[in-house]
Structure formats: C-alpha cells, structure tokens
Write a protein that holds these residues in place. Structure first.
Motif, mmCIF file in Angstrom:
data_model
loop_
_atom_site.group_PDB
_atom_site.id
_atom_site.type_symbol
_atom_site.label_atom_id
_atom_site.label_comp_id
_atom_site.label_asym_id
_atom_site.label_seq_id
_atom_site.Cartn_x
_atom_site.Cartn_y
_atom_site.Cartn_z
ATOM 1 N N TYR A 113 0.842 -1.186 0.000
ATOM 2 C CA TYR A 113 0.000 0.000 0.000
ATOM 3 C C TYR A 113 0.883 1.244 0.000
ATOM 4 O O TYR A 113 1.964 1.245 0.563
ATOM 5 C CB TYR A 113 -0.914 0.032 1.239
ATOM 6 N N GLN A 171 0.830 5.412 0.932
ATOM 7 C CA GLN A 171 0.102 6.409 1.702
ATOM 8 C C GLN A 171 0.843 7.737 1.665
ATOM 9 O O GLN A 171 1.961 7.846 2.149
ATOM 10 C CB GLN A 171 -0.088 5.960 3.157
ATOM 11 N N ALA A 213 -5.225 8.477 2.758
ATOM 12 C CA ALA A 213 -5.564 7.092 3.077
ATOM 13 C C ALA A 213 -4.592 6.147 2.384
ATOM 14 O O ALA A 213 -4.090 6.446 1.299
ATOM 15 C CB ALA A 213 -6.988 6.795 2.624
ATOM 16 N N PRO A 214 -4.331 4.997 2.976
ATOM 17 C CA PRO A 214 -3.545 3.981 2.260
ATOM 18 C C PRO A 214 -4.285 3.549 1.002
ATOM 19 O O PRO A 214 -5.509 3.350 1.035
ATOM 20 C CB PRO A 214 -3.451 2.826 3.262
#
Lengths: 106, 113
Positions: free
Chosen positions: A35, A37, A42-43
């Motif tokens: 992910y 970020q 937000a991720p």
C-alpha cells in the motif's frame, strides 16, 4: 503472531529505480500486499502477491519468495509524486509493516 | 459509488468524553475493517465485520472500544472515557473478500486533550 520488517527510509532521485524490502513472520500466509500512503491521505492498494514471483503493474512491480518469507516492491522511473510511505501487509486481516518513507529528490 | 466515507474527518475531545465515528463502506462490499494509525506507524488492526457479524477483535482493543454494523452496511466505532493515548487516525476499510479490493477511507483524526 505476525510481524513485518521494512527499512524506515529510502531516498532516490527522479527517474531512478528503488526497491523496498519486506520480511515477514506469520502463522498463516494469505499473500503479501503493498500500500502507498501520502501524508494526510488514506492507504491505497498497489499490488498483491499470493504466489512466488514477480507481479508487474505499470511502473510498480512486486516480488514474493514464500520460502524466504520475503518480498519487495520495485518502483521504476521515479517521479516526485511517488514520495510517500509504503507499507507491506500480510494476513487475512492485514497486519501492516511499520512502513518505508520514500523521498524522491529532483 | 464514491468509495469509503468516514465521518467526522477530525474530532477534538476532552479526556473522559465518549466519541463515536461512522464509516460508510463501498455498497457492494460485505467486509468492513477498522484500523488505528499513529504518526510514523503502519495501520493497526482493531476489528472486522462480515455483513453484520463482528468476526474478529484485536486483543489490543480495550473494553472502552466497541464497534457495530447493525444492518451490514455502515459501521460505528465508539470509544468511551477517552484517554490521551487514544489520539490517532482511525481508518475504516471495506472489501469484497479479495486483497485487491481492499479500499480505505480517509480516516477520522481523533485528538484527546
């Protein structure tokens, strides 16, 4: 239990290639996810490996070796907008690593 | 569908007060997750719902924390008797059950003063 390790910081210049490593310990393996970020954001999902080998998605690729409990995220043709934190995650309910802060310099 | 929505975006509360956050997942996602994230750390799993059933809770989740998803759609996370250590970003995510479909909301930033 589950635990993950990542380098805390990586710095590279625009146009370069950078590799962010992740080693993990988990009692049950459901794949390795990555992910991104940005600060205050937000991720967002980047990549997922369930099986050994390389997954390529545009400028981003992710690699997994289940026998070594190891994976990496490869970012090519770095751009300034790639400056962010990158997290690997494992497990059904996603245990996240501590994150690697990537700084891309002009 | 505009993704996962969280409300409020920011909350400042005095120590000892109760707070409640709301998460609206992507409509076709049956799985909903709550995470907590502090500065410089990765998201920390709190709890997970499949439809309206709460299937897993982190051992880190104290009795002051409770979450609901009454109709299998939106979810609420309540923190009772807040403490300064509860100050963090609370993230909600939803999924259809595959890792590729794990979508996070923008989070609720809680500050306990």
């Amino acid at each position: 239990g589950q635990s993950l390790e990542q380098p805390s910081e990586v710095t590279a210049v625009e146009g370069a290639i950078v590799q962010i490593n992740c080693t993990y310990q988990t009692s049950g393996f459901y794949g390795l996810s990555w992910y991104q970020q940005h600060d205050g954001g937000a991720p967002t999902f980047l990549s997922y490996n369930a099986l050994d080998g390389l997954e390529e998605t545009g400028r981003f690729s992710s690699f997994l070796s289940r026998s070594d409990s190891y994976g990496y995220l490869l970012l090519q043709e770095l751009q300034m907008k790639d400056s962010a934190s990158y997290f690997c995650a494992v497990g059904q309910n996603f245990v996240f690593g501590p994150g690697t802060r990537l700084s891309v310099l002009p | 569908d505009t993704g996962v929505s969280q409300d409020p975006r920011h909350k400042i509360t005095k120590r000892g007060q109760n707070v409640t956050f709301r998460c609206d997942p992507i409509s076709e996602h049956n799985r909903l997750y709550w995470y907590r994230q502090t500065l410089g750390q990765g998201p920390e799993f709190l709890t997970y719902f499949q439809n309206e059933a709460q299937l897993e809770k982190s051992r880190l989740l104290s009795d002051r924390f409770s979450a609901e998803r009454p109709k299998g759609s939106f979810s609420t996370l309540e923190i009772q008797r807040t403490e300064q250590g509860d100050s963090a970003m609370y993230l909600c995510a939803s999924s259809s059950g595959t890792p590729r479909g794990y979508t996070f909301g923008s989070g609720t930033r809680l500050t306990v003063v």
